[in-house]
Motif scaffolding. Sequence first.
Motif, mmCIF file in Angstrom:
data_model
loop_
_atom_site.group_PDB
_atom_site.id
_atom_site.type_symbol
_atom_site.label_atom_id
_atom_site.label_comp_id
_atom_site.label_asym_id
_atom_site.label_seq_id
_atom_site.Cartn_x
_atom_site.Cartn_y
_atom_site.Cartn_z
ATOM 1 N N LEU A 1 -7.228 6.862 0.245
ATOM 2 C CA LEU A 1 -7.381 5.607 -0.513
ATOM 3 C C LEU A 1 -6.602 4.450 0.112
ATOM 4 N N LEU A 2 -5.308 4.678 0.416
ATOM 5 C CA LEU A 2 -4.499 3.571 0.950
ATOM 6 C C LEU A 2 -4.949 3.173 2.349
ATOM 7 N N ASP A 3 -5.346 4.173 3.130
ATOM 8 C CA ASP A 3 -5.845 3.877 4.464
ATOM 9 C C ASP A 3 -7.088 2.981 4.365
ATOM 10 N N GLY A 4 -7.967 3.308 3.411
ATOM 11 C CA GLY A 4 -9.178 2.499 3.215
ATOM 12 C C GLY A 4 -8.837 1.074 2.821
ATOM 13 N N MET A 5 -7.883 0.936 1.889
ATOM 14 C CA MET A 5 -7.531 -0.401 1.407
ATOM 15 C C MET A 5 -6.873 -1.218 2.520
ATOM 16 N N ASN A 6 -6.108 -0.547 3.399
ATOM 17 C CA ASN A 6 -5.522 -1.262 4.546
ATOM 18 C C ASN A 6 -6.618 -1.814 5.444
ATOM 19 N N LEU B 1 -10.144 -6.305 7.462
ATOM 20 C CA LEU B 1 -11.501 -6.869 7.576
ATOM 21 C C LEU B 1 -11.616 -8.195 6.824
ATOM 22 N N PHE B 2 -10.914 -8.272 5.684
ATOM 23 C CA PHE B 2 -10.920 -9.490 4.868
ATOM 24 C C PHE B 2 -10.239 -10.624 5.653
ATOM 25 N N ARG B 3 -9.119 -10.289 6.269
ATOM 26 C CA ARG B 3 -8.372 -11.293 7.026
ATOM 27 C C ARG B 3 -9.183 -11.811 8.214
ATOM 28 N N SER C 1 -14.688 -2.689 -3.202
ATOM 29 C CA SER C 1 -13.681 -1.772 -2.646
ATOM 30 C C SER C 1 -12.556 -1.564 -3.655
ATOM 31 N N ALA C 2 -12.150 -2.656 -4.304
ATOM 32 C CA ALA C 2 -11.057 -2.570 -5.285
ATOM 33 C C ALA C 2 -11.467 -1.674 -6.445
ATOM 34 N N ARG C 3 -12.738 -1.821 -6.883
ATOM 35 C CA ARG C 3 -13.215 -0.992 -7.990
ATOM 36 C C ARG C 3 -13.252 0.478 -7.579
ATOM 37 N N GLY D 1 -1.103 -16.803 -12.117
ATOM 38 C CA GLY D 1 -1.939 -17.331 -11.039
ATOM 39 C C GLY D 1 -2.465 -16.264 -10.100
ATOM 40 N N ASP D 2 -1.994 -15.039 -10.262
ATOM 41 C CA ASP D 2 -2.333 -13.969 -9.318
ATOM 42 C C ASP D 2 -3.135 -12.882 -10.021
ATOM 43 N N LEU D 3 -4.274 -12.529 -9.400
ATOM 44 C CA LEU D 3 -5.166 -11.555 -10.038
ATOM 45 C C LEU D 3 -5.143 -10.194 -9.344
ATOM 46 N N HIS D 4 -4.329 -10.037 -8.318
ATOM 47 C CA HIS D 4 -4.286 -8.765 -7.585
ATOM 48 C C HIS D 4 -3.558 -7.709 -8.417
ATOM 49 N N ASP D 5 -4.198 -6.562 -8.605
ATOM 50 C CA ASP D 5 -3.494 -5.566 -9.420
ATOM 51 C C ASP D 5 -3.513 -4.142 -8.874
ATOM 52 N N ILE D 6 -4.090 -3.948 -7.703
ATOM 53 C CA ILE D 6 -4.171 -2.575 -7.188
ATOM 54 C C ILE D 6 -2.768 -2.044 -6.872
ATOM 55 N N GLY D 7 -1.989 -2.845 -6.159
ATOM 56 C CA GLY D 7 -0.637 -2.423 -5.799
ATOM 57 C C GLY D 7 0.221 -2.221 -7.042
ATOM 58 N N LYS D 8 0.077 -3.150 -7.988
ATOM 59 C CA LYS D 8 0.865 -3.044 -9.220
ATOM 60 C C LYS D 8 0.509 -1.767 -9.972
ATOM 61 N N LYS D 9 -0.808 -1.466 -10.033
ATOM 62 C CA LYS D 9 -1.225 -0.248 -10.738
ATOM 63 C C LYS D 9 -0.665 0.996 -10.059
ATOM 64 N N LEU D 10 -0.645 0.942 -8.735
ATOM 65 C CA LEU D 10 -0.118 2.081 -7.981
ATOM 66 C C LEU D 10 1.380 2.253 -8.269
ATOM 67 N N VAL D 11 2.092 1.140 -8.285
ATOM 68 C CA VAL D 11 3.517 1.181 -8.604
ATOM 69 C C VAL D 11 3.704 1.770 -10.014
ATOM 70 N N ALA E 1 3.350 -9.912 -6.759
ATOM 71 C CA ALA E 1 2.636 -11.123 -6.315
ATOM 72 C C ALA E 1 2.058 -10.852 -4.937
ATOM 73 N N MET E 2 0.814 -11.249 -4.738
ATOM 74 C CA MET E 2 0.158 -11.007 -3.453
ATOM 75 C C MET E 2 -0.164 -12.286 -2.704
ATOM 76 N N LEU E 3 0.074 -13.410 -3.341
ATOM 77 C CA LEU E 3 -0.239 -14.690 -2.703
ATOM 78 C C LEU E 3 1.053 -15.457 -2.460
ATOM 79 N N PRO F 1 9.281 -2.316 -0.687
ATOM 80 C CA PRO F 1 8.020 -2.644 -0.021
ATOM 81 C C PRO F 1 6.821 -1.840 -0.515
ATOM 82 N N ASP F 2 7.069 -0.713 -1.197
ATOM 83 C CA ASP F 2 5.912 0.104 -1.602
ATOM 84 C C ASP F 2 6.194 0.897 -2.874
ATOM 85 N N ALA F 3 5.169 1.638 -3.295
ATOM 86 C CA ALA F 3 5.254 2.315 -4.593
ATOM 87 C C ALA F 3 6.260 3.465 -4.585
ATOM 88 N N THR F 4 6.346 4.172 -3.475
ATOM 89 C CA THR F 4 7.319 5.268 -3.418
ATOM 90 C C THR F 4 8.733 4.685 -3.472
HETATM 91 C C1 B12 Z 1 -8.096 -6.497 -2.792
HETATM 92 C C2 B12 Z 1 -7.760 -7.947 -2.493
HETATM 93 C C3 B12 Z 1 -8.296 -8.926 -3.356
HETATM 94 C C4 B12 Z 1 -9.110 -8.584 -4.600
HETATM 95 C C5 B12 Z 1 -8.128 -8.136 -5.703
HETATM 96 C C6 B12 Z 1 -8.732 -7.088 -6.608
HETATM 97 C C7 B12 Z 1 -7.688 -6.429 -7.470
HETATM 98 N N1 B12 Z 1 -8.153 -5.938 -8.608
HETATM 99 O O1 B12 Z 1 -6.513 -6.355 -7.155
HETATM 100 C C8 B12 Z 1 -9.807 -9.948 -4.901
HETATM 101 C C9 B12 Z 1 -11.170 -9.963 -4.232
HETATM 102 C C10 B12 Z 1 -9.956 -10.305 -6.382
HETATM 103 C C11 B12 Z 1 -8.889 -10.923 -4.158
HETATM 104 C C12 B12 Z 1 -8.886 -12.268 -4.420
HETATM 105 C C13 B12 Z 1 -8.158 -13.193 -3.687
HETATM 106 N N2 B12 Z 1 -7.418 -12.940 -2.584
HETATM 107 CO CO1 B12 Z 1 -6.920 -11.145 -2.054
HETATM 108 N N3 B12 Z 1 -6.611 -9.543 -1.132
HETATM 109 C C14 B12 Z 1 -6.940 -8.302 -1.386
HETATM 110 C C15 B12 Z 1 -6.449 -7.381 -0.228
HETATM 111 C C16 B12 Z 1 -7.634 -7.166 0.702
HETATM 112 C C17 B12 Z 1 -5.865 -6.046 -0.589
HETATM 113 C C18 B12 Z 1 -4.730 -6.052 -1.599
HETATM 114 C C19 B12 Z 1 -4.472 -4.651 -2.039
HETATM 115 O O2 B12 Z 1 -4.926 -4.227 -3.093
HETATM 116 N N4 B12 Z 1 -3.768 -3.848 -1.203
HETATM 117 C C20 B12 Z 1 -3.522 -2.435 -1.443
HETATM 118 C C21 B12 Z 1 -2.275 -2.253 -2.298
HETATM 119 C C22 B12 Z 1 -2.031 -0.755 -2.531
HETATM 120 O O3 B12 Z 1 -1.179 -2.786 -1.603
HETATM 121 P P1 B12 Z 1 -0.249 -3.962 -2.191
HETATM 122 O O4 B12 Z 1 -1.014 -4.737 -3.168
HETATM 123 O O5 B12 Z 1 0.431 -4.640 -1.073
HETATM 124 O O6 B12 Z 1 0.850 -3.185 -3.032
HETATM 125 C C23 B12 Z 1 1.866 -2.375 -2.459
HETATM 126 C C24 B12 Z 1 3.147 -3.146 -2.130
HETATM 127 O O7 B12 Z 1 2.954 -4.512 -1.891
HETATM 128 C C25 B12 Z 1 4.073 -2.854 -3.255
HETATM 129 N N5 B12 Z 1 4.051 -3.653 -4.473
HETATM 130 C C26 B12 Z 1 3.066 -4.383 -5.014
HETATM 131 N N6 B12 Z 1 3.445 -4.872 -6.192
HETATM 132 C C27 B12 Z 1 4.689 -4.450 -6.432
HETATM 133 C C28 B12 Z 1 5.557 -4.673 -7.494
HETATM 134 C C29 B12 Z 1 6.828 -4.109 -7.470
HETATM 135 C C30 B12 Z 1 7.748 -4.325 -8.623
HETATM 136 C C31 B12 Z 1 7.244 -3.339 -6.350
HETATM 137 C C32 B12 Z 1 8.612 -2.769 -6.321
HETATM 138 C C33 B12 Z 1 6.373 -3.111 -5.287
HETATM 139 C C34 B12 Z 1 5.115 -3.667 -5.335
HETATM 140 O O8 B12 Z 1 3.707 -1.529 -3.612
HETATM 141 C C35 B12 Z 1 2.290 -1.411 -3.534
HETATM 142 C C36 B12 Z 1 1.908 0.011 -3.285
HETATM 143 O O9 B12 Z 1 2.538 0.569 -2.173
HETATM 144 C C37 B12 Z 1 -5.334 -8.294 0.396
HETATM 145 C C38 B12 Z 1 -5.014 -8.022 1.882
HETATM 146 C C39 B12 Z 1 -3.676 -7.370 2.103
HETATM 147 N N7 B12 Z 1 -3.425 -7.094 3.338
HETATM 148 O O10 B12 Z 1 -2.890 -7.162 1.235
HETATM 149 C C40 B12 Z 1 -5.907 -9.691 0.142
HETATM 150 C C41 B12 Z 1 -4.964 -10.911 0.054
HETATM 151 C C42 B12 Z 1 -3.714 -10.591 -0.736
HETATM 152 N N8 B12 Z 1 -5.774 -11.879 -0.693
HETATM 153 C C43 B12 Z 1 -5.683 -13.072 -0.226
HETATM 154 C C44 B12 Z 1 -6.389 -14.198 -0.734
HETATM 155 C C45 B12 Z 1 -6.249 -15.477 0.048
HETATM 156 C C46 B12 Z 1 -7.157 -14.105 -1.907
HETATM 157 C C47 B12 Z 1 -7.928 -15.225 -2.592
HETATM 158 C C48 B12 Z 1 -7.210 -16.575 -2.652
HETATM 159 C C49 B12 Z 1 -9.297 -15.328 -1.865
HETATM 160 C C50 B12 Z 1 -10.221 -16.417 -2.333
HETATM 161 N N9 B12 Z 1 -10.506 -17.289 -1.399
HETATM 162 O O11 B12 Z 1 -10.616 -16.461 -3.466
HETATM 163 C C51 B12 Z 1 -8.180 -14.646 -3.994
HETATM 164 C C52 B12 Z 1 -7.054 -15.015 -4.984
HETATM 165 C C53 B12 Z 1 -7.326 -14.542 -6.387
HETATM 166 C C54 B12 Z 1 -6.082 -14.664 -7.260
HETATM 167 N N10 B12 Z 1 -5.909 -15.781 -7.935
HETATM 168 O O12 B12 Z 1 -5.263 -13.767 -7.274
HETATM 169 C C55 B12 Z 1 -4.709 -13.174 0.946
HETATM 170 C C56 B12 Z 1 -3.363 -13.778 0.554
HETATM 171 C C57 B12 Z 1 -2.844 -14.708 1.620
HETATM 172 C C58 B12 Z 1 -1.541 -15.302 1.231
HETATM 173 N N11 B12 Z 1 -0.581 -15.134 2.096
HETATM 174 O O13 B12 Z 1 -1.373 -15.897 0.202
HETATM 175 C C59 B12 Z 1 -4.656 -11.675 1.419
HETATM 176 C C60 B12 Z 1 -3.314 -11.261 2.077
HETATM 177 C C61 B12 Z 1 -5.817 -11.494 2.426
HETATM 178 C C62 B12 Z 1 -5.655 -12.337 3.695
HETATM 179 N N12 B12 Z 1 -5.038 -11.831 4.715
HETATM 180 O O14 B12 Z 1 -6.078 -13.448 3.742
HETATM 181 N N13 B12 Z 1 -8.158 -10.290 -3.226
#
Ligand code: B12
Length: 210
Positions: free
Chosen positions: A41-46, A51-53, A65-67, A98-108, A147-149, A195-198
């Motif tokens: 799953l995580l490899d796929g999301m990476n 690809l998105f970038r 993919s998120a679903r 302002g942030d709608l990303h929840d996959i990482g949060k759900k994993l945490v 926060a992802m943005l 940096p991550d869920a573990t």
């Molecule tokens: C999936 C995704 C989406 C989906 C989200 C679906 C969902 N239900 O979450 C959708 C399509 C909705 C989306 C929308 C947008 N996205 Co988006 N998205 C992504 C993507 C491809 C993957 C994120 C993800 O789920 N990763 C997998 C999870 C497992 O990893 P993670 O979230 O990083 O979480 C881990 C850690 O960060 C950490 N962690 C996370 N939260 C927490 C909290 C705590 C307390 C702790 C300790 C740790 C922790 O642990 C997690 C697990 O190990 C990223 C690319 C990327 N490289 O991250 C872009 C990305 C985040 N998105 C981006 C952008 C620009 C957008 C949009 C603005 C696009 C647009 N033009 O509309 C919108 C913004 C919407 C909004 N207002 O939030 C950019 C952000 C750029 C920036 N620097 O601001 C990224 C980086 C893509 C890119 N390279 O351009 N997106």
Amino acid sequence: MDILKQISQYVVEGEPGELEELMRRALDQGSTARELLDGGLLDGMNQVGELFREGEMFVPEVLMSARTMDLGMEIIKPLLGEGDVKVAGKIVVATVKGDLHDIGKKLVCMMLEGAGYEIHDLGVDVSPEDICRAVEEIRPDLVGMSAMLTTTMTAMKETTEALRAAGLYDSVKVMVGGAPINAGFAEEIGANYSPDATGAVELANALMAS
Ligand code: B12
């Protein structure tokens, strides 16, 4: 193709039906939840992230993919926490305003729940005021913010400031995470970083012990 590669591929292609069938089969055949999470799953999301970038995937495809990823996490969720019964502490978790990303949060949340924490997930786009209200009502030990943005990182700062203004900051410890967050930023706003869920579980345990 091996099973983990295929799982990762289904996340990239956004194929929930196929993913569910394959994951259930893999679990029947002895794969562990952790293997399917890390290698599949995580490899796929990476890959989706890359690809998105690069502009090779667009928002509707990323949503599929998120679903798919969500469904995969639901399948392994009951297995990750097996064996743990004690409540280690209460945690309020939210994706900030302002942030709608929840996959990482759900994993945490899943990993913390698996480690015995009682999780109150407030969802996405949660304002500082709503986080403060939840802290007042739930009286958690920890607050986790995601926060992802780069544009929504500031909402984390606003939230720690709001917690301070409401006199709640000293009653909790704050953890933050998400792709744009680092330890320096966390320190600046009076929070702790992983940096991550573990790592989030290790951090929560350390904060509970401190
Ligand atoms: C999936 C995704 C989406 C989906 C989200 C679906 C969902 N239900 O979450 C959708 C399509 C909705 C989306 C929308 C947008 N996205 Co988006 N998205 C992504 C993507 C491809 C993957 C994120 C993800 O789920 N990763 C997998 C999870 C497992 O990893 P993670 O979230 O990083 O979480 C881990 C850690 O960060 C950490 N962690 C996370 N939260 C927490 C909290 C705590 C307390 C702790 C300790 C740790 C922790 O642990 C997690 C697990 O190990 C990223 C690319 C990327 N490289 O991250 C872009 C990305 C985040 N998105 C981006 C952008 C620009 C957008 C949009 C603005 C696009 C647009 N033009 O509309 C919108 C913004 C919407 C909004 N207002 O939030 C950019 C952000 C750029 C920036 N620097 O601001 C990224 C980086 C893509 C890119 N390279 O351009 N997106």
